[in-house]
Design an enzyme around this catalytic site. Structure first.
Site, short mmCIF file in Angstrom:
data_model
loop_
_atom_site.label_atom_id
_atom_site.label_comp_id
_atom_site.label_asym_id
_atom_site.label_seq_id
_atom_site.Cartn_x
_atom_site.Cartn_y
_atom_site.Cartn_z
N ARG A 1 0.54 -1.84 0.33
CA ARG A 1 0.11 -0.27 -0.14
C ARG A 1 0.43 1.20 0.02
NH1 ARG A 1 -4.96 0.29 1.92
NH2 ARG A 1 -4.94 -1.83 2.32
N GLY B 1 -2.89 -1.49 7.11
CA GLY B 1 -3.98 -2.76 6.79
C GLY B 1 -4.63 -0.91 6.40
N LYS C 1 -13.55 6.18 12.64
CA LYS C 1 -13.82 6.54 13.90
C LYS C 1 -14.01 8.01 13.59
CE LYS C 1 -15.45 2.37 14.11
NZ LYS C 1 -15.13 2.43 13.04
N THR D 1 -3.04 -11.10 4.65
CA THR D 1 -3.25 -9.84 3.59
C THR D 1 -4.66 -9.36 4.31
OG1 THR D 1 -3.53 -12.03 2.22
CG2 THR D 1 -1.44 -11.22 2.14
N HIS E 1 -19.11 5.70 42.20
CA HIS E 1 -19.96 6.13 41.72
C HIS E 1 -19.21 7.73 41.27
CE1 HIS E 1 -24.27 7.43 42.12
NE2 HIS E 1 -24.23 8.22 43.14
#
Length: 471
Positions: free
Chosen positions: A36, A41, A52, A147, A450
């Site tokens: 690439r 990837g 995102k 891959t 809390h």
């Protein structure tokens, strides 16, 4: 013939680069081959990370447009600068890919830019992308195939990345479409559909099945569809897309009922997103020539040690099937390398979480109710709504619930399913619990801060024992 390596990893995605780094840590002379030109990837370059970034940006816009006023914050003249938003997304990707390249260098992994091909066990060919480049043959003791996967095409619908786009094209639209049709109600379709709906598009999701988020617990699926519908997303269920005709300014889709193919209809959209899934990427990898076996769907066959039928050739990640998740590939990469290095490597596939980064988020781990029923396992359900959680109410973010499934006899946690704020983070407590063999009572008896969202997990665990306090 270049110098020999202990390990050559073909693929620089989450599974590949992590495997390469771990191998180097274990003292193996390692090379990582990636064509690439940037590491990470699909996930980092055109998948998880850029989506995102856009989900975050679009969520900020929706909050400002629809919810700030409830907090006493007044806004006027609100608008979207899409060019800046996309630029921010690209900068995030660029910074992270450079960071991975730095990590390979730091760990003394050779990063080879080019297309990798398995010539035979012990030999990998690497060809640079520039015209006229010759293939370099590298000797190595072991090879890992990492891959990944590619977009699954849909018959009758030709992707041009302009009007008819894959997830890659949906991350680069030059303007907000008036009407976007999303084919597929899985993770990718719902996330990217959410981005463009928030930014002003009318979004219609067309799904062949009668439910969204295939594979998720049915109660989660039903409730999430209700929530997304309330947000403005439209759904056309039990419908298959049989054709698409792209014009200069729109796309005309032909659709048919999944239950009766004779019932057809047409729909127009500015942009169509094809998101029906992904398939293993093995193009020009030389697997058949090297004798590596694949199944009927094109996945590489590998045993529990990630070894293929050819000694010295291993495979991990999307290319071997299972959940197509970056974190699953990473864990497999580490486990495979540790096995290669003579150590013990293991993965508990029942405790790998799956997350949908819509808003609210959806997170799941372990078994669904449907799976437990099919397996004849007796279980109890502990459920707690975020409407009863103080922090969620204070944040005006109380859609959804936590659901824990525990073995009726042993109380062992068998699965958990969450719709709600930060669900992807909250599920991790359950993942750790399952890995360590915790019972629902173990989670219930841990003190949770809390006011906090994790209290909903505690209460759900308490509910599994019939003793929730706040509902």
């Amino acid at each position: 013939m270049s110098e020999a390596y202990d390990l050559v990893v073909i693929g620089g995605g989450p599974g590949g680069y992590v495997a390469a780094i771990r191998a180097a840590q274990l003292g193996l002379k390692t090379a990582c081959v990636e064509n690439r030109g940037s590491l990470g990837g699909t996930c980092l370059n055109v998948g998880c990370i850029p989506s995102k970034a856009l989900l975050q940006s679009s969520h900020h816009y929706e909050l400002a447009a629809h919810e700030f006023a409830d907090h006493g914050i007044k806004t006027t003249g609100l608008s979207v600068d899409l060019k800046t938003m996309l630029g921010r997304k690209s900068k995030v990707v660029e910074d992270l890919t450079k960071g991975i390249e730095f990590l390979l260098k730091k760990n003394k992994v050779d990063y080879l830019i080019g297309t990798g091909r398995i010539i035979e066990a012990g030999k990998v060919g690497v060809k640079a992308s520039k015209k006229g480049a010759k293939e370099e043959v590298i000797e190595t003791k072991d090879i890992i195939i990492a891959t990944g996967s590619e977009v699954t095409p849909l018959k009758g619908v030709k992707i041009d990345e302009k009007r008819i786009v894959s997830s890659t094209g949906a991350l680069e639209l030059a303007k907000v479409p008036k009407h976007m049709v999303v084919i597929g109600a899985g993770v990718i379709g719902l996330e990217l559909g959410s981005v463009w709906r928030r930014l002003g598009a009318e979004v219609t999701v067309v799904e062949f099945l009668d439910h969204i988020m295939p594979g998720m617990d049915s109660e989660i699926s039903k409730n999430m569809k209700r929530i997304l519908t309330k947000q403005g997303m439209k759904f056309k269920m039990s419908t298959g897309v049989t054709g698409a005709k792209a014009g200069a300014s729109s796309v005309e889709l032909t659709m048919a009922s999944a239950k009766d193919s004779s019932k057809s209809e047409k729909m127009k959209a500015d942009v169509v997103l094809v998101a029906i899934g992904r398939r293993p990427f093995t193009d020009k990898l030389g697997l058949a020539e090297a004798g590596v076996e694949m199944d009927e769907r094109g996945f590489v066959k590998a045993d529990k040690n990630f070894q293929t039928n050819v000694p010295g050739i291993f495979a991990i990640g999307d290319v071997i099937g299972g959940a197509m998740l970056a974190h699953k590939a990473e864990e497999e990469g580490v486990a495979a390398v540790e096995i290669i290095a003579g150590e013990a490597g293991h993965i508990d596939y029942d405790s790998i979480p799956g997350i949908v980064y819509t808003h609210p988020e959806v997170a799941s781990v372990g078994k669904t109710e449907e799976q437990l029923k099919a397996d004849g396992i007796e279980y109890v359900v502990g459920k707690f709504p975020f409407t009863a959680n103080s922090r969620a109410r204070a944040n005006a973010d109380a859609d959804g619930f936590v659901k824990i499934l525990a073995d009726k006899e042993s109380d062992a946690i068998l699965g958990a399913h969450i719709i709600g704020p930060a669900a992807g983070d909250l599920i991790q407590e359950i993942v750790v619990g399952m890995e360590l063999g915790a019972s629902a009572e173990d989670i219930a008896r841990i003190c949770h801060g809390h006011p906090g969202l994790p209290e909903a997990v505690k209460e759900a665990a308490m509910a599994a024992g019939g003793r929730a306090i706040h509902m």
